[in-house]
Design an enzyme around this catalytic site. Structure first.
Site, PDB file in Angstrom:
ATOM      1  N   ASP A  80      -5.760 -20.139  14.266  1.00 17.14           N
ATOM      2  CA  ASP A  80      -6.922 -21.023  14.367  1.00 17.14           C
ATOM      3  C   ASP A  80      -7.330 -21.531  12.995  1.00 17.14           C
ATOM      4  O   ASP A  80      -8.490 -21.431  12.606  1.00 17.14           O
ATOM      5  CB  ASP A  80      -8.067 -20.314  15.089  1.00 17.14           C
ATOM      6  CG  ASP A  80      -9.092 -21.297  15.645  1.00 17.14           C
ATOM      7  OD1 ASP A  80      -8.807 -22.512  15.642  1.00 17.14           O
ATOM      8  OD2 ASP A  80     -10.171 -20.855  16.064  1.00 17.14           O
ATOM      9  N   GLY A  96       0.824  -1.191   0.000  1.00 21.20           N
ATOM     10  CA  GLY A  96       0.000   0.000   0.000  1.00 21.20           C
ATOM     11  C   GLY A  96       0.855   1.236   0.000  1.00 21.20           C
ATOM     12  O   GLY A  96       2.071   1.175   0.193  1.00 21.20           O
ATOM     13  N   LYS A 154      -2.678   5.354   5.278  1.00 19.56           N
ATOM     14  CA  LYS A 154      -2.185   4.260   4.446  1.00 19.56           C
ATOM     15  C   LYS A 154      -3.342   3.663   3.669  1.00 19.56           C
ATOM     16  O   LYS A 154      -4.370   3.311   4.239  1.00 19.56           O
ATOM     17  CB  LYS A 154      -1.549   3.188   5.325  1.00 19.56           C
ATOM     18  CG  LYS A 154      -0.876   2.115   4.497  1.00 19.56           C
ATOM     19  CD  LYS A 154       0.107   1.335   5.338  1.00 19.56           C
ATOM     20  CE  LYS A 154       1.112   0.631   4.464  1.00 19.56           C
ATOM     21  NZ  LYS A 154       2.203   0.089   5.232  1.00 19.56           N
TER      22      LYS A 154
END
Ligand SMILES: *[C@@H]1O[C@H](CO)[C@@H](O)[C@H](O)[C@H]1NC(C)=O
Ligand SMILES: *[C@@H]1O[C@H](CO)[C@@H](O)[C@H](O)[C@H]1NC(C)=O
Ligand SMILES: *[C@@H]1O[C@H](CO)[C@@H](O)[C@H](O)[C@H]1NC(C)=O
Ligand SMILES: *[C@@H]1O[C@H](CO)[C@@H](O)[C@H](O)[C@H]1NC(C)=O
Ligand SMILES: *[C@@H]1O[C@H](CO)[C@@H](O)[C@H](O)[C@H]1NC(C)=O
Ligand SMILES: *[C@@H]1O[C@H](CO)[C@@H](O)[C@H](O)[C@H]1NC(C)=O
Ligand SMILES: *[C@@H]1O[C@H](CO)[C@@H](O)[C@H](O)[C@H]1NC(C)=O
Length: 780
Positions: free
Chosen positions: A622, A520, A539
């Site tokens: 996870d 970015g 940003k």
């Protein structure tokens, strides 16, 4: 006691124990008959029942000087008894009362005022009781069988012949004169590991301060103690033995029978093997006490020794003192171990005061960070915490910087770390501040361990408060505490949501570019605050729009944070999760091999993106089929980044929350090893094998088989029977073998042995040779 269990001991040990057994064998069974009673005060009544040797007693023992009593078992070690078991330890002591073996076979304690408490918890009524020379107080049923004993429910001590069974724990007592539950526990975990934790914790590695590391042996273990002081773990019907201590040499007088051992979790959180040696006979004896073995000597390693927000400082001779970091004061100045609190109520988010970072050399808190920055300098670490209003402290070590929330737990000295503590104005002014003019690079912290922020392709912002702080510090700007209410966007306003419009205006439609990151660009802007322009950096994560990997992440479309409402907006994933697709057999649609391999690659690429393509690496923590969602085009995307965990104010819950899901957890979760991107690689490996086999990893274990899916797959791989895994489905055999090998590599015990996600992608694509993997770790 069950003497036949000793027959399993090695012959040598057996002989050594023989002497002590004889004493036990002569114990009169059931010498205490129904109707017998004890009273600490009544004239003519006994206060205790003694064992035949007179060494152990059961009954009322005095606590402090106030004429109060508790009920327990003790070793008569002279004027002060050594209590080894206490009934109803958290009940207050009594000044009077009666303990009776009732005619209906219960051990009943009646306190003055009619309060009654059953001491024995037997399902069957007892017909007699006995205080044995082993230190066990037992209740016998009518058949002479033991129906209840004090050995069954240890408090803070185990004695020779007594065991700590899987799932059981010892809890230290509160203080020398107070036998109620204290601050530490020793747990014989059902995974085989014997672990020390502070009392008020869950069984999480981050809280552990000592363990035997015996958690992958394949069966539950028991902690036992022998009469000659060997403390050991055993399992698999005593075929597995691990000694924690050595057999004790006879004392100089040669009087082995006079040595009594006990293993106690002491008040200070250290588990020790104690011995008491006696000389002389019961009418004239003296005893000596010594510590034969202890798990650690440095009190500062005991987690919980010093309370929240304090840190432990060695005070010589293994002792320790608790101190407060700068900007903190003791919660209770007379009890330093209770911990510290900030000496000001000023918050860092939304406050109006300039803050600074106080540096503390050689100090750290062994606690879970909420964010990790890699390859940062000490100055950048300091600045990153200063610029993040949630950040209360940062720990810097060798290029790695972690950001911490309060409470700061388990603080101690460690030469490898520097701690930076955020403090109020004018405290610890540091001459080493860096000027904003020199700080060209705009550092923006986007990512948080186990949490993904902002992977949206639209616009997500990051407003850097760092610049502001630096400008102000350079000018020596300070403000008193607690001035007037802050206006809409004051200089130290908390992180908030901006509208796109607002940011577009602020940056003049994104015209002045400050720099470019990996994914970015950063634009300069200005917000109107109190009539003045406040410089900001925004940003824009737009570079990813036309790049591949982010396609494998579920898009965060935006967020809303109003009052108690906290919402995240994601794109809609209409086709359910990978778990539904693989295991539910939904509408008989079984994904074919090509489709499964594509899904595996989708997920691998998504993880590669998280691990390697971003400035700060993200650990998902996870990865499981339930968190992999299928979009309308059948592309698998990783979801559930658990942003909520970042928001949660109670840090302790964050630990339990980020622990992932059973069946997908890498072994390092269970030990004190750092969690790295390889932790995700492990979970991915499990998912990959599930995708290959279309079976849940827990399926075999739940069916009572002693193997994991990985072990099963590995065996088929070794036997050259891979076709069994796909149950005869027609598949490309080379692809299948590559996927299986890659999966086994991913679930290796040693994180360093696991491949990076980049390699996994290459392997699955067939662009990289996959060597034959070593066996996966066995079921833990
Ligand atoms: C338990 O002991 C038996 C006999 O020595 C052995 O064959 C078996 O592998 C052991 N079990 C485990 C899980 O190690
Ligand atoms: C350790 O104690 C447990 C439970 O009391 C018992 O089953 C086991 O046999 C003991 N181990 C040995 C080696 O005696
Ligand atoms: C454990 O201790 C016992 C008794 O001293 C000894 O016989 C045995 O060899 C020890 N076992 C190991 C593995 O060291
Ligand atoms: C106990 O030992 C003392 C000397 O140490 C001796 O005088 C006494 O008779 C002994 N008592 C018994 C009951 O053996
Ligand atoms: C008691 O025993 C100690 C050491 O065994 C001995 O020195 C002392 O004289 C004995 N006292 C009596 C009264 O026998
Ligand atoms: C807070 O503590 C620091 C020392 O750590 C001290 O300099 C400061 O004055 C204290 N502030 C208040 C409000 O008590
Ligand atoms: C500091 O780091 C070195 C090298 O990593 C390590 O050997 C040492 O044990 C560490 N010291 C402490 C106090 O943790």
């Amino acid at each position: 006691m069950a003497t036949d269990s000793w027959l399993l001991l090695p012959p040598l040990l057996l002989l050594q124990l023989l002497g002590v057994w004889l004493a036990d064998a002569q114990t009169q069974q059931g010498s205490i008959t129904p109707g017998s009673s004890l009273s600490p005060t009544a004239q003519g009544a006994a206060a205790s029942w003694l064992s035949p040797s007179g060494r152990f007693g059961f009954g009322f023992y005095p606590v402090d000087d106030g004429g109060a009593f508790k009920v327990g078992v003790w070793l008569a070690t002279g004027p002060q008894r050594t209590v080894v078991w206490t009934a109803e330890r958290d009940d207050p002591p009594v000044s009077d009362g009666t303990l009776r073996l009732t005619f209906d076979g219960r051990l009943l304690w009646s306190a003055p005022g009619g309060r009654e408490k059953a001491i024995s918890r037997a399902g069957v009524p007892g017909s007699s009781a006995a205080m044995l020379d082993s230190g066990n107080f037992v209740l016998y049923g009518s058949g002479g069988r033991v129906v209840w004993s004090t050995f069954d429910s240890p408090t803070d001590t185990i004695l020779p012949g007594q065991s700590l069974l899987p799932g059981q724990e010892l809890l230290s007592k509160a203080s020398e004169g107070d036998w109620s539950t204290g601050k530490f526990r020793l747990k014989m975990q059902s995974d085989g590991n014997l672990v020390l934790y502070p009392a008020e914790t869950t069984d999480t590695a981050i809280d552990a301060y000592w363990d035997t590391g015996t958690f992958m042996v394949g069966f539950p273990l028991t902690l036992n103690l022998t009469s000659d002081g060997v403390l050991y773990l055993s399992g698999n019907n005593s075929r597995y033995m691990k000694n924690l201590t050595q057999a004790n040499p006879p004392s100089s007088s040669g009087d082995r029978a006079g040595a009594y051992f006990r293993a106690t979790l002491d008040t200070d959180g250290i588990f020790r093997l104690h011995s008491h040696r006696f000389v002389g006979n019961s009418s004239n004896y003296s005893s000596t006490h010594s510590v034969e073995w202890e798990v650690l000597k440095d009190m500062c390693l005991v987690k919980g020794e010093c309370g929240p927000n304090s840190y432990c400082q060695p005070a010589g001779n293994g002792a320790a003192g608790c101190l407060c970091p700068p900007g903190f004061e003791f919660v209770d100045a007379t009890q330093a171990s209770l911990g510290c609190r900030r000496n000001s109520t000023e918050g860092f988010c939304g406050g109006r005061v300039a803050f600074t970072m106080a540096a503390m050399e050689n100090t750290f808190w062994a606690d879970q960070p909420y964010a990790v920055l890699s390859s940062a300098s000490a100055e950048e670490c300091k600045a990153a915490c200063l610029g993040d209003c949630f950040c209360e402290a940062a720990l810097f070590q060798d290029g790695s910087c972690t950001k911490q929330l309060l409470p700061l737990r388990y603080g101690r000295k460690n030469q490898n770390y520097t701690a930076f503590i955020k403090v109020g104005p004018d405290e610890h002014p540091e001459g080493t501040g860096f000027s904003p003019a020199r700080e060209k690079k705009v550092r923006v912290d986007i990512l948080v361990i186990c949490v993904v922020l902002a992977t949206s392709s639209v616009v997500i912002f990051a407003v850097s408060a760092i610049l502001i702080h630096r400008y102000r510090r350079a000018r020596g700007y300070t403000r008193p505490y607690g001035t007037s209410e802050s206006s809409a966007l004051d200089e130290d306003s908390p992180t908030r949501a901006f509208s796109y419009q607002e940011l577009e205006t602020a940056t003049g439609s994104f015209t002045v570019e400050l720099g470019r990151g990996a994914f970015g660009r950063v634009f300069k802007g200005s917000l109107a605050v109190n009539g003045a322009g406040k410089p900001i950096a925004v940003k824009r994560l737009d570079k990813m729009v036309d790049e591949g990997e982010k396609e494998n992440l579920v898009r965060l479309l935006g967020f809303c944070n109003e009052g108690s409402n906290r919402l995240l907006v994601y794109e809609y994933m209409g086709n359910g999760s990978l778990a539904d697709l693989l295991f539910k057999d939904a509408a008989g649609v079984n994904p074919c091999w090509e489709q499964r391999l594509r899904i595996a690659l989708d997920v691998a690429r998504g993880l590669q993106y998280l691990h390697e393509d971003l400035e700060t690496h993200i650990i998902h923590c996870d990865i499981k089929p339930q968190n992999i969602l299928m979009d309308a085009a059948g592309t698998a995307k990783i979801s559930d980044f658990g942003l909520a965990k970042l928001m949660m104010p109670d840090q302790t819950r964050t630990f339990t929350g980020i622990r992932g899901t059973r069946g997908y957890l890498a072994p390092e979760w269970h030990r004190n090893s750092p969690i790295t991107v390889k932790t995700d690689v492990y979970s991915f490996g499990v998912v990959l094998l599930e995708i290959v086999c279309r079976r849940r990893s827990m399926e075999l274990e739940e069916a009572g088989e002693d193997v994991t899916l990985a072990e099963y797959v590995y065996e088929r791989l070794r036997a050259g029977e891979l076709g069994e895994l796909v149950r005869g489905e027609a598949v490309d055999e080379a692809e299948l073998e590559r996927a299986v090998r890659a999966g086994i590599w991913c679930v290796q015990n040693d994180p360093a042995a696991r491949p990076s996600m980049k390699s996994v992608v290459l392997m699955l694509e067939g662009n990289m040779q996959v060597p034959v993997p070593p066996p996966p770790p066995p079921l833990s």
